[in-house]
Design an enzyme around this catalytic site. Sequence first.
Site, PDB file in Angstrom:
ATOM      1  N   ASN A   1       4.392   4.437 -10.363  1.00 44.69           N
ATOM      2  CA  ASN A   1       3.273   4.409 -11.306  1.00 44.69           C
ATOM      3  C   ASN A   1       1.908   4.392 -10.623  1.00 44.69           C
ATOM      4  O   ASN A   1       0.923   4.845 -11.203  1.00 44.69           O
ATOM      5  CB  ASN A   1       3.398   3.182 -12.214  1.00 44.69           C
ATOM      6  CG  ASN A   1       2.125   2.891 -12.958  1.00 44.69           C
ATOM      7  OD1 ASN A   1       1.776   3.576 -13.929  1.00 44.69           O
ATOM      8  ND2 ASN A   1       1.380   1.884 -12.507  1.00 44.69           N
TER       9      ASN A   1
ATOM     10  N   ASP B   1       0.870  -1.176   0.000  1.00 41.06           N
ATOM     11  CA  ASP B   1       0.000   0.000   0.000  1.00 41.06           C
ATOM     12  C   ASP B   1       0.903   1.220   0.000  1.00 41.06           C
ATOM     13  O   ASP B   1       1.565   1.507   1.006  1.00 41.06           O
ATOM     14  CB  ASP B   1      -0.902  -0.010   1.230  1.00 41.06           C
ATOM     15  CG  ASP B   1      -1.849   1.187   1.293  1.00 41.06           C
ATOM     16  OD1 ASP B   1      -1.716   2.115   0.459  1.00 41.06           O
ATOM     17  OD2 ASP B   1      -2.713   1.217   2.189  1.00 41.06           O
ATOM     18  N   VAL B   2       0.964   1.935  -1.121  1.00 42.70           N
ATOM     19  CA  VAL B   2       1.909   3.034  -1.234  1.00 42.70           C
ATOM     20  C   VAL B   2       1.585   4.204  -0.315  1.00 42.70           C
ATOM     21  O   VAL B   2       2.422   5.096  -0.134  1.00 42.70           O
ATOM     22  CB  VAL B   2       2.026   3.546  -2.689  1.00 42.70           C
ATOM     23  CG1 VAL B   2       2.551   2.450  -3.600  1.00 42.70           C
ATOM     24  CG2 VAL B   2       0.704   4.104  -3.192  1.00 42.70           C
TER      25      VAL B   2
ATOM     26  N   LYS C   1      -1.029  15.471 -10.081  1.00 41.57           N
ATOM     27  CA  LYS C   1      -0.082  15.162 -11.148  1.00 41.57           C
ATOM     28  C   LYS C   1       0.852  16.331 -11.442  1.00 41.57           C
ATOM     29  O   LYS C   1       2.008  16.129 -11.842  1.00 41.57           O
ATOM     30  CB  LYS C   1      -0.847  14.735 -12.403  1.00 41.57           C
ATOM     31  CG  LYS C   1      -1.528  13.378 -12.270  1.00 41.57           C
ATOM     32  CD  LYS C   1      -0.537  12.279 -11.938  1.00 41.57           C
ATOM     33  CE  LYS C   1      -1.167  10.903 -11.928  1.00 41.57           C
ATOM     34  NZ  LYS C   1      -0.199   9.821 -11.656  1.00 41.57           N
TER      35      LYS C   1
ATOM     36  N   TYR D   1      -7.091  15.286  -9.253  1.00 39.14           N
ATOM     37  CA  TYR D   1      -6.157  14.543 -10.107  1.00 39.14           C
ATOM     38  C   TYR D   1      -5.124  15.466 -10.737  1.00 39.14           C
ATOM     39  O   TYR D   1      -3.912  15.206 -10.667  1.00 39.14           O
ATOM     40  CB  TYR D   1      -6.932  13.805 -11.193  1.00 39.14           C
ATOM     41  CG  TYR D   1      -6.058  12.984 -12.114  1.00 39.14           C
ATOM     42  CD1 TYR D   1      -5.572  11.751 -11.708  1.00 39.14           C
ATOM     43  CD2 TYR D   1      -5.725  13.443 -13.396  1.00 39.14           C
ATOM     44  CE1 TYR D   1      -4.776  10.992 -12.554  1.00 39.14           C
ATOM     45  CE2 TYR D   1      -4.932  12.695 -14.244  1.00 39.14           C
ATOM     46  CZ  TYR D   1      -4.458  11.472 -13.815  1.00 39.14           C
ATOM     47  OH  TYR D   1      -3.662  10.721 -14.644  1.00 39.14           O
TER      48      TYR D   1
END
Length: 256
Positions: A85, A58-59, A155, A151
Amino acid sequence: MTRQTVFVTGASQGIGRQIALAFGARGANVALAARGDGIDETAALIDGTERALPIRTDVTDEPSVREAIEQTVETFGGLDVLVNNAGIAGPTAPIESVEREAWDRTMAVNLTGPYLTTKHAASHLRESDRASVINISSISGKRPLENRTPYTASKMAVIGLTRTLAFELGADDVTVNAICPGATRGPRIDAVIEAQAESLGVDFEEAKQQVFTDDAALETLVDAEDVAEMAVFLASDAGQHITGQDINVDGGTVWY
């Protein structure tokens, strides 16, 4: 040539799986990090399963990330390439309707995840003779995308993280770059297009054209394999003097 060891997050499907397979096809050891069972399927697709290490990760959870990096180094004897990623699309809604929980979750996966993996991988990458960090951002981190504030903000932050880390790790010859894919074929972008279609009051194909393909010089979506090949290049000896860059793989949608 020494075999590379590569740690790929979000390796259970989509772009992450293709990146893992591309490195595996070139003989690398590949640690496959994700929460889902898809990492076992990805591992089975790599020729030479002893070179594939699926790790439930789990990042957003620091102990999980730390243990995954340590397990990779213990298994393969080091770490050369980190590919950040793992990511989620987040909500499609005007800012007034974005719930705090959805905002926090998007930031946790898309931004905190790369921070945590790089934090725990950095000391090992510094010891490599040819180390690379590759962050998967998005062209949406460079241009507005209506009703996708969490989002796009996450990013864009990944690009800032990339540029800063390029200087921070550069003294030890670690290159750090971001790949900015355009809309990439697969279930994830289909879900985004469906949400945009509902938001715009149009059908699926019209939403795809309006939001994605009409603005692309090649008028098409991107294949995950194209992104994977760019990742392999950036981590190769041919890419050793490329760092601090955000490189578009988008069919000609964004020109900066």
